[in-house]
Design a protein around this motif. Sequence first.
Motif, PDB file in Angstrom:
ATOM      1  N   THR A 121       0.812  -1.191   0.164  1.00 11.13           N
ATOM      2  CA  THR A 121      -0.045   0.059   0.045  1.00 11.13           C
ATOM      3  C   THR A 121       0.783   1.311   0.048  1.00 11.13           C
ATOM      4  O   THR A 121       0.229   2.355   0.150  1.00 11.13           O
ATOM      5  CB  THR A 121      -0.856   0.001   1.278  1.00 11.13           C
ATOM      6  OG1 THR A 121      -0.132   0.079   2.364  1.00 11.13           O
ATOM      7  CG2 THR A 121      -1.858  -1.068   1.020  1.00 11.13           C
ATOM      8  N   ARG A 122       1.940   1.280  -0.149  1.00 10.62           N
ATOM      9  CA  ARG A 122       2.998   2.345  -0.116  1.00 10.62           C
ATOM     10  C   ARG A 122       2.629   3.453  -1.195  1.00 10.62           C
ATOM     11  O   ARG A 122       2.583   4.483  -1.045  1.00 10.62           O
ATOM     12  CB  ARG A 122       4.496   2.036  -0.495  1.00 10.62           C
ATOM     13  CG  ARG A 122       5.172   1.254   0.766  1.00 10.62           C
ATOM     14  CD  ARG A 122       6.343   1.044   0.746  1.00 10.62           C
ATOM     15  NE  ARG A 122       7.246   0.563   1.627  1.00 10.62           N
ATOM     16  CZ  ARG A 122       7.444  -0.712   1.888  1.00 10.62           C
ATOM     17  NH1 ARG A 122       6.996  -1.588   0.936  1.00 10.62           N
ATOM     18  NH2 ARG A 122       8.132  -1.165   3.027  1.00 10.62           N
ATOM     19  N   PRO A 123       2.044   3.002  -2.532  1.00 14.93           N
ATOM     20  CA  PRO A 123       1.716   4.107  -3.241  1.00 14.93           C
ATOM     21  C   PRO A 123       0.530   4.949  -2.822  1.00 14.93           C
ATOM     22  O   PRO A 123       0.525   6.241  -3.200  1.00 14.93           O
ATOM     23  CB  PRO A 123       1.328   3.262  -4.721  1.00 14.93           C
ATOM     24  CG  PRO A 123       2.037   1.952  -4.713  1.00 14.93           C
ATOM     25  CD  PRO A 123       2.171   1.582  -2.989  1.00 14.93           C
ATOM     26  N   TYR A 124      -0.128   4.610  -1.684  1.00 10.81           N
ATOM     27  CA  TYR A 124      -1.425   5.167  -1.396  1.00 10.81           C
ATOM     28  C   TYR A 124      -1.237   5.870  -0.169  1.00 10.81           C
ATOM     29  O   TYR A 124      -1.687   6.760   0.312  1.00 10.81           O
ATOM     30  CB  TYR A 124      -2.561   4.114  -1.350  1.00 10.81           C
ATOM     31  CG  TYR A 124      -3.020   3.519  -2.242  1.00 10.81           C
ATOM     32  CD1 TYR A 124      -3.713   3.927  -3.599  1.00 10.81           C
ATOM     33  CD2 TYR A 124      -2.277   2.083  -2.779  1.00 10.81           C
ATOM     34  CE1 TYR A 124      -4.216   3.357  -4.626  1.00 10.81           C
ATOM     35  CE2 TYR A 124      -2.707   1.577  -4.052  1.00 10.81           C
ATOM     36  CZ  TYR A 124      -3.507   2.105  -4.862  1.00 10.81           C
ATOM     37  OH  TYR A 124      -3.581   1.276  -6.037  1.00 10.81           O
ATOM     38  N   ARG A 125      -0.186   5.164   0.761  1.00  6.79           N
ATOM     39  CA  ARG A 125      -0.215   5.566   2.215  1.00  6.79           C
ATOM     40  C   ARG A 125       1.034   6.585   2.545  1.00  6.79           C
ATOM     41  O   ARG A 125       0.953   7.151   3.398  1.00  6.79           O
ATOM     42  CB  ARG A 125      -0.188   4.569   3.051  1.00  6.79           C
ATOM     43  CG  ARG A 125       0.983   3.351   2.910  1.00  6.79           C
ATOM     44  CD  ARG A 125       1.002   2.520   4.314  1.00  6.79           C
ATOM     45  NE  ARG A 125       1.934   1.656   4.021  1.00  6.79           N
ATOM     46  CZ  ARG A 125       3.314   1.430   4.438  1.00  6.79           C
ATOM     47  NH1 ARG A 125       3.727   2.806   5.151  1.00  6.79           N
ATOM     48  NH2 ARG A 125       4.352   0.730   4.139  1.00  6.79           N
ATOM     49  N   LEU A 126       2.032   6.482   1.631  1.00  8.04           N
ATOM     50  CA  LEU A 126       3.339   7.524   1.777  1.00  8.04           C
ATOM     51  C   LEU A 126       2.930   8.814   1.165  1.00  8.04           C
ATOM     52  O   LEU A 126       2.284   8.982   0.061  1.00  8.04           O
ATOM     53  CB  LEU A 126       4.395   6.846   1.081  1.00  8.04           C
ATOM     54  CG  LEU A 126       4.800   5.448   1.984  1.00  8.04           C
ATOM     55  CD1 LEU A 126       6.031   4.884   1.251  1.00  8.04           C
ATOM     56  CD2 LEU A 126       4.958   5.564   3.453  1.00  8.04           C
ATOM     57  N   ASN A 127       3.448   9.689   2.083  1.00  5.90           N
ATOM     58  CA  ASN A 127       3.507  11.135   1.274  1.00  5.90           C
ATOM     59  C   ASN A 127       4.478  11.435   0.456  1.00  5.90           C
ATOM     60  O   ASN A 127       5.328  12.103   0.545  1.00  5.90           O
ATOM     61  CB  ASN A 127       3.731  12.110   2.590  1.00  5.90           C
ATOM     62  CG  ASN A 127       2.986  13.224   2.237  1.00  5.90           C
ATOM     63  OD1 ASN A 127       2.660  13.925   1.287  1.00  5.90           O
ATOM     64  ND2 ASN A 127       3.892  14.519   2.964  1.00  5.90           N
ATOM     65  N   TRP A 128       4.239  10.959  -1.014  1.00  7.49           N
ATOM     66  CA  TRP A 128       5.155  10.996  -2.154  1.00  7.49           C
ATOM     67  C   TRP A 128       5.295  12.649  -2.395  1.00  7.49           C
ATOM     68  O   TRP A 128       4.472  13.230  -2.549  1.00  7.49           O
ATOM     69  CB  TRP A 128       4.760  10.399  -3.056  1.00  7.49           C
ATOM     70  CG  TRP A 128       4.816   8.666  -2.820  1.00  7.49           C
ATOM     71  CD1 TRP A 128       3.587   8.196  -2.698  1.00  7.49           C
ATOM     72  CD2 TRP A 128       5.824   7.872  -2.796  1.00  7.49           C
ATOM     73  NE1 TRP A 128       4.014   6.897  -2.313  1.00  7.49           N
ATOM     74  CE2 TRP A 128       5.320   6.527  -2.687  1.00  7.49           C
ATOM     75  CE3 TRP A 128       7.188   8.092  -2.835  1.00  7.49           C
ATOM     76  CZ2 TRP A 128       6.082   5.571  -2.421  1.00  7.49           C
ATOM     77  CZ3 TRP A 128       8.125   6.994  -2.773  1.00  7.49           C
ATOM     78  CH2 TRP A 128       7.415   5.777  -2.489  1.00  7.49           C
ATOM     79  N   PRO A 129       6.575  12.967  -2.798  1.00  4.75           N
ATOM     80  CA  PRO A 129       6.768  14.332  -3.357  1.00  4.75           C
ATOM     81  C   PRO A 129       6.112  14.540  -4.756  1.00  4.75           C
ATOM     82  O   PRO A 129       5.992  13.423  -5.260  1.00  4.75           O
ATOM     83  CB  PRO A 129       8.285  14.464  -3.639  1.00  4.75           C
ATOM     84  CG  PRO A 129       8.796  13.114  -3.331  1.00  4.75           C
ATOM     85  CD  PRO A 129       7.810  12.162  -2.564  1.00  4.75           C
ATOM     86  N   THR A 130       5.820  15.597  -5.243  1.00  7.71           N
ATOM     87  CA  THR A 130       5.209  15.738  -6.503  1.00  7.71           C
ATOM     88  C   THR A 130       6.164  15.360  -7.696  1.00  7.71           C
ATOM     89  O   THR A 130       7.428  15.071  -7.505  1.00  7.71           O
ATOM     90  CB  THR A 130       5.006  17.350  -6.890  1.00  7.71           C
ATOM     91  OG1 THR A 130       6.111  18.177  -6.675  1.00  7.71           O
ATOM     92  CG2 THR A 130       4.124  17.907  -5.642  1.00  7.71           C
ATOM     93  N   SER A 131       5.639  15.043  -8.672  1.00  6.22           N
ATOM     94  CA  SER A 131       6.442  14.330  -9.857  1.00  6.22           C
ATOM     95  C   SER A 131       7.073  13.015  -9.585  1.00  6.22           C
ATOM     96  O   SER A 131       8.089  12.880  -9.956  1.00  6.22           O
ATOM     97  CB  SER A 131       7.206  15.487 -10.368  1.00  6.22           C
ATOM     98  OG  SER A 131       6.601  16.647 -10.751  1.00  6.22           O
ATOM     99  N   THR A 132       6.237  12.181  -8.889  1.00  3.99           N
ATOM    100  CA  THR A 132       6.637  10.767  -8.672  1.00  3.99           C
ATOM    101  C   THR A 132       6.131   9.866  -9.449  1.00  3.99           C
ATOM    102  O   THR A 132       4.694   9.756  -9.491  1.00  3.99           O
ATOM    103  CB  THR A 132       6.610  10.709  -7.048  1.00  3.99           C
ATOM    104  OG1 THR A 132       7.352  11.304  -6.433  1.00  3.99           O
ATOM    105  CG2 THR A 132       7.366   8.964  -6.898  1.00  3.99           C
ATOM    106  N   MET A 133       6.747   9.142 -10.383  1.00  3.80           N
ATOM    107  CA  MET A 133       6.208   8.026 -11.093  1.00  3.80           C
ATOM    108  C   MET A 133       6.492   6.715 -10.301  1.00  3.80           C
ATOM    109  O   MET A 133       7.415   6.257  -9.801  1.00  3.80           O
ATOM    110  CB  MET A 133       7.008   7.780 -12.429  1.00  3.80           C
ATOM    111  CG  MET A 133       6.690   8.941 -13.555  1.00  3.80           C
ATOM    112  SD  MET A 133       7.615   8.844 -14.897  1.00  3.80           S
ATOM    113  CE  MET A 133       6.758   7.321 -15.706  1.00  3.80           C
TER     114      MET A 133
END
Length: 310
Positions: A121-133
């Motif tokens: 679930t990392r794609p959904y639960r982590l606070n990714w910086p902008t412009s991340t593929m």
Amino acid sequence: MQSLCVPPLHFPATALRRRRILTTAVRPVRAELREDNNPLIQSAIDSAFHRLRETNRKEPLFIDPYAACFLPPYSKNESSINEQQQHYCLATKFIDDKLLHIAKRIDGLKQVVMFTDGMDTRPYRLNWPTSTMIFDVSPENVFEIASNKLQGVGARIPKSCLFFHIPVEPGNIEQCLRSKGFSGNRPSIWAMQGLPLESQSSFEAILSAISSLAMHECYLIGELPTNITLQSDLAKWMDNLFMSNGFKAKIVSYEEIATSLGVVLHSPINDDAVLFIAQQLRFSDDQMETWRQEFQRVEEDGDEQGFEEL
């Protein structure tokens, strides 16, 4: 293994994104889904159960608001923490923090490739910086089940990010990643946790593909299951294998992570997996091709200038 020149081994607090967390009581046995005879699905469910139990602790290492959606309701909910869960959750915390720490240091477009069990679930639960593929490489049938359940509870990828799934079954991971827009001329971060590996050769093939795609100084972080090899000296084997693919690797101690987080570790030894971090020392195939073309262009320009002087 020798020490790896990597960012200091500190553990910034992973962004705990508090959402409505499903608190369904569950039991730590294999869930009874329609696919209950599929070992890949059952293994992924077991890991989701570990994340849910960690989330429901008074002082969790991380919060996974979606783990419960993979589990059916049961009346029994054990609160004791076993060694397997503790090692898994420490590794999850370590990988979470390293992914975000490295991603936030990259300017512009970022590429994150994760080899998972399909219910990560990392794609959904982590606070990714902008412009991340974000690329998830995992078993297709497990991912499809997980994707439907995540949609059912309203899980969403951050609007400023892109998400792609790569089925692990075809085998040609390098070609599949390129077809989704991955570029070896852009920075990337690689992580591995939960991906079912059939043998030592299957891991070697994946590592070779990563070596071809990852730019110079990119990182690979993950857990390697010990049951894929019968090597007597695991550390030496890993050091030689990673170095032969251009990576300088360091085994990370679960005890070291626990100490840094103030966690009392029941057992410092994990017989099931080895946690590691590695840095790419080579240049990617795309980088080499770009430089080859540039060198060829310079040579051709030089030949033309010499001809004009004659």
